[in-house]
Design a protein around this motif. Structure first.
Motif, mmCIF file in Angstrom:
data_model
loop_
_atom_site.group_PDB
_atom_site.id
_atom_site.type_symbol
_atom_site.label_atom_id
_atom_site.label_comp_id
_atom_site.label_asym_id
_atom_site.label_seq_id
_atom_site.Cartn_x
_atom_site.Cartn_y
_atom_site.Cartn_z
ATOM 1 N N LEU A 97 0.531 10.447 -0.017
ATOM 2 C CA LEU A 97 0.741 9.051 0.339
ATOM 3 C C LEU A 97 0.728 8.153 -0.893
ATOM 4 C CD1 LEU A 97 0.860 6.886 2.615
ATOM 5 C CD2 LEU A 97 -1.627 7.091 2.786
ATOM 6 N N ASP A 98 1.867 7.508 -1.148
ATOM 7 C CA ASP A 98 1.948 6.563 -2.256
ATOM 8 C C ASP A 98 1.112 5.321 -1.940
ATOM 9 O OD1 ASP A 98 2.701 5.356 -4.602
ATOM 10 O OD2 ASP A 98 4.705 4.786 -3.912
ATOM 11 N N VAL A 99 0.451 4.770 -2.960
ATOM 12 C CA VAL A 99 -0.360 3.568 -2.753
ATOM 13 C C VAL A 99 0.524 2.371 -2.425
ATOM 14 C CG1 VAL A 99 -1.893 1.908 -3.865
ATOM 15 C CG2 VAL A 99 -2.284 4.368 -4.181
ATOM 16 N N HIS A 100 1.628 2.227 -3.128
ATOM 17 C CA HIS A 100 2.487 1.051 -2.974
ATOM 18 C C HIS A 100 3.705 1.412 -2.123
ATOM 19 C CE1 HIS A 100 0.053 -1.146 -5.809
ATOM 20 N NE2 HIS A 100 0.105 -0.106 -6.623
ATOM 21 N N LEU A 101 3.827 0.733 -0.964
ATOM 22 C CA LEU A 101 4.880 1.069 -0.007
ATOM 23 C C LEU A 101 5.725 -0.155 0.351
ATOM 24 C CD1 LEU A 101 2.801 3.366 2.367
ATOM 25 C CD2 LEU A 101 4.525 4.102 0.717
ATOM 26 N N GLY A 102 6.126 -0.890 -0.653
ATOM 27 C CA GLY A 102 6.997 -2.036 -0.400
ATOM 28 C C GLY A 102 6.265 -3.174 0.275
ATOM 29 N N ASP A 103 6.901 -3.794 1.275
ATOM 30 C CA ASP A 103 6.359 -4.987 1.906
ATOM 31 C C ASP A 103 5.328 -4.689 2.989
ATOM 32 O OD1 ASP A 103 8.011 -6.540 0.322
ATOM 33 O OD2 ASP A 103 9.652 -6.505 1.793
ATOM 34 N N GLY A 104 5.228 -3.458 3.453
ATOM 35 C CA GLY A 104 4.302 -3.122 4.535
ATOM 36 C C GLY A 104 2.895 -2.883 4.022
ATOM 37 N N PRO A 105 2.007 -2.364 4.886
ATOM 38 C CA PRO A 105 0.643 -2.051 4.454
ATOM 39 C C PRO A 105 0.648 -1.019 3.343
ATOM 40 C CG PRO A 105 1.118 -1.116 6.622
ATOM 41 C CD PRO A 105 2.248 -2.022 6.298
ATOM 42 N N ASP A 106 -0.345 -1.134 2.438
ATOM 43 C CA ASP A 106 -0.373 -0.189 1.327
ATOM 44 C C ASP A 106 -0.946 1.155 1.771
ATOM 45 O OD1 ASP A 106 -3.155 -0.348 1.380
ATOM 46 O OD2 ASP A 106 -3.313 -1.577 -0.413
ATOM 47 N N GLY A 107 -0.949 2.107 0.838
ATOM 48 C CA GLY A 107 -1.355 3.464 1.170
ATOM 49 C C GLY A 107 -2.779 3.572 1.683
ATOM 50 N N PHE A 108 -3.695 2.752 1.202
ATOM 51 C CA PHE A 108 -5.083 2.833 1.652
ATOM 52 C C PHE A 108 -5.214 2.391 3.109
ATOM 53 C CE2 PHE A 108 -5.574 2.459 -2.991
ATOM 54 C CZ PHE A 108 -6.319 3.611 -3.224
ATOM 55 N N GLU A 109 -4.461 1.371 3.499
ATOM 56 C CA GLU A 109 -4.474 0.938 4.895
ATOM 57 C C GLU A 109 -3.836 1.995 5.787
ATOM 58 O OE1 GLU A 109 -4.801 -1.041 8.493
ATOM 59 O OE2 GLU A 109 -5.908 -1.225 6.603
ATOM 60 N N VAL A 110 -2.746 2.597 5.330
ATOM 61 C CA VAL A 110 -2.095 3.658 6.104
ATOM 62 C C VAL A 110 -3.042 4.856 6.237
ATOM 63 C CG1 VAL A 110 -0.157 5.266 6.188
ATOM 64 C CG2 VAL A 110 0.208 2.905 5.440
ATOM 65 N N ALA A 111 -3.787 5.175 5.173
ATOM 66 C CA ALA A 111 -4.757 6.276 5.231
ATOM 67 C C ALA A 111 -5.809 6.010 6.304
ATOM 68 C CB ALA A 111 -5.414 6.477 3.877
ATOM 69 N N ARG A 112 -6.266 4.749 6.405
ATOM 70 C CA ARG A 112 -7.242 4.405 7.433
ATOM 71 C C ARG A 112 -6.661 4.636 8.829
ATOM 72 N NH1 ARG A 112 -8.418 0.935 11.080
ATOM 73 N NH2 ARG A 112 -6.520 -0.272 10.732
ATOM 74 N N GLN A 113 -5.406 4.265 9.021
ATOM 75 C CA GLN A 113 -4.775 4.450 10.321
ATOM 76 C C GLN A 113 -4.549 5.933 10.613
ATOM 77 O OE1 GLN A 113 -1.342 1.858 10.847
ATOM 78 N NE2 GLN A 113 -2.304 0.267 9.599
ATOM 79 N N LEU A 114 -4.179 6.706 9.615
ATOM 80 C CA LEU A 114 -4.015 8.148 9.805
ATOM 81 C C LEU A 114 -5.332 8.809 10.200
ATOM 82 C CD1 LEU A 114 -1.700 8.966 6.762
ATOM 83 C CD2 LEU A 114 -1.062 9.181 9.171
ATOM 84 N N ALA A 115 -6.432 8.309 9.653
ATOM 85 C CA ALA A 115 -7.753 8.879 9.957
ATOM 86 C C ALA A 115 -8.152 8.671 11.401
ATOM 87 C CB ALA A 115 -8.807 8.275 9.030
ATOM 88 N N GLU A 116 -7.503 7.717 12.090
ATOM 89 C CA GLU A 116 -7.813 7.432 13.483
ATOM 90 C C GLU A 116 -6.961 8.243 14.458
ATOM 91 O OE1 GLU A 116 -10.166 5.483 14.753
ATOM 92 O OE2 GLU A 116 -10.936 5.090 12.748
ATOM 93 N N LEU A 117 -6.027 9.043 13.942
ATOM 94 C CA LEU A 117 -5.212 9.868 14.827
ATOM 95 C C LEU A 117 -6.068 10.936 15.497
ATOM 96 C CD1 LEU A 117 -1.982 10.365 12.662
ATOM 97 C CD2 LEU A 117 -2.249 8.908 14.669
ATOM 98 N N PRO A 118 -5.652 11.449 16.658
ATOM 99 C CA PRO A 118 -6.445 12.468 17.356
ATOM 100 C C PRO A 118 -6.740 13.696 16.509
ATOM 101 C CG PRO A 118 -4.710 11.627 18.767
ATOM 102 C CD PRO A 118 -4.463 11.047 17.404
#
Length: 334
Positions: free
Chosen positions: A51-72
């Motif tokens: 997961l790249d840290v910088h993902l354009g205009d959307g949430p950055d990689g750390f926020e995406v990592a937090r959301q991935l951690a909540e998957l089943p």
């Protein structure tokens, strides 16, 4: 090892895919932003997300990592960037990731070294030797470690006295009476081994038993039909969820209850029913968002309205999600 690549530079994704596949990794998808990453992870169940840290205009990689951690069934996540670790050291330490690697240091050997983790350990109680041996083989293929296998609940409790495990699989009907021994065993495990998850397998859809299993609010409980074992990704997801303290309810049970829903459940909209159905199966808000391809904030809004319509008091000691699910599961008796 299956890998999902998330980076907003298509050329880098293509390069990394080539390097990994040449070294034996299976790249299940490569995407350019956080929303696509969540959808792809929910659909493909990768072992690892790069997961790249910088993902354009959307949430950055750390926020995406937090959301991935909540998957089943959360994947391992390695964050990466063109910049060095010092630029993110405080965020890396607090993020749900296994580590950080600068892009110019990414290699198959580095990746394999970072994601090594102990597999989930399982014990099995099932009186049918043929089915039990089949489960053992399936679990081995899925990366689980079978710590022991026995024929009934009493033998399982003895095994747990001697062998620590993360989760047990029990048949709902075992010797001596072949009625509800699995549920009785689950209750005893909750008392004696509260950190051990329990996955109950049944031949039939029995909503009353699901309610009984979940009603004590014990951590890590699941109820699946035996036929569900054949859906290997879903079975593995459910078992890992239960092993880490979550819940898993067979979609067939949930669908049966939805068909017979009574007020106030009838006041829910179709989308709210979708959210409650997935909540009852054990998915987190982020898992529901990925399944329905909507935002986390949208799911939170639906969940809030569900609580309000069902009269769930969010200020009580009872977890409101648990209250909503129990009301949902119990509605067939009204």
């Amino acid at each position: 090892m299956t890998v999902l690549i998330v980076d907003d530079h298509a050329q880098f994704r293509e390069y990394l895919r080539s390097v990994l596949e040449t070294d034996g990794f299976e790249v299940v998808a490569d995407v350019g932003d956080g929303a696509q990453a969540l959808a792809a992870a929910a659909a493909t169940h990768p072992d690892l997300v790069l997961l790249d840290v910088h993902l354009g205009d959307g949430p950055d990689g750390f926020e995406v990592a937090r959301q991935l951690a909540e998957l089943p069934s959360p994947p391992s996540v390695i964050v990466t960037s063109s910049r060095g670790r010092n630029a993110y050291s405080d965020r890396i330490d607090s993020a749900p990731v296994v580590g950080f690697v600068p892009k110019d240091e990414l290699s198959p050997a580095t990746i394999r070294g970072m994601v090594a983790r102990p597999p989930v350990s399982v014990a099995i109680a099932e009186d049918s030797l043929l089915f039990r041996e089949g489960i053992v083989r399936v679990l081995g293929d899925l990366g689980f470690v079978v710590a022991g296998q026995v024929a009934d609940g009493a033998e399982l409790l003895t095994l747990l006295d001697e062998t620590p495990v993360d989760v047990v699989i029990v048949d709902i009907r075992m010797p001596p009476t072949f009625t509800t021994e699995g549920l009785a065993t689950a209750a005893k495990i909750a008392e004696r081994f509260p950190t051990v998850g329990v996955m109950v397998l049944s031949q039939y859809l029995e909503p009353d038993y699901v309610l009984q299993l979940l009603d004590d609010h014990a951590r890590g409980r699941g109820y699946l039909l035996k036929d569900r074992v054949g859906d290997l990704p879903s079975f593995a997801d459910a078992l890992r969820r239960v092993a880490t303290g979550g819940q898993a309810v067979d979609p067939g049970v949930v669908a049966q209850l939805m068909d017979g829903a009574t007020d106030p459940l009838r006041s829910l909209t179709d989308r709210e029913n979708d959210v409650l159905r997935l909540m009852a199966q054990g998915l987190s808000n982020d898992g529901i968002a990925a399944e329905l391809v909507v935002s986390h904030r949208t799911v939170e809004a639906h969940v809030g309205r569900i609580f309000d319509k069902l009269g769930i008091d969010r200020g009580t000691a009872l977890n409101p999600r648990v209250g909503a699910v129990l009301q949902f599961l119990d509605q067939h008796d009204r």
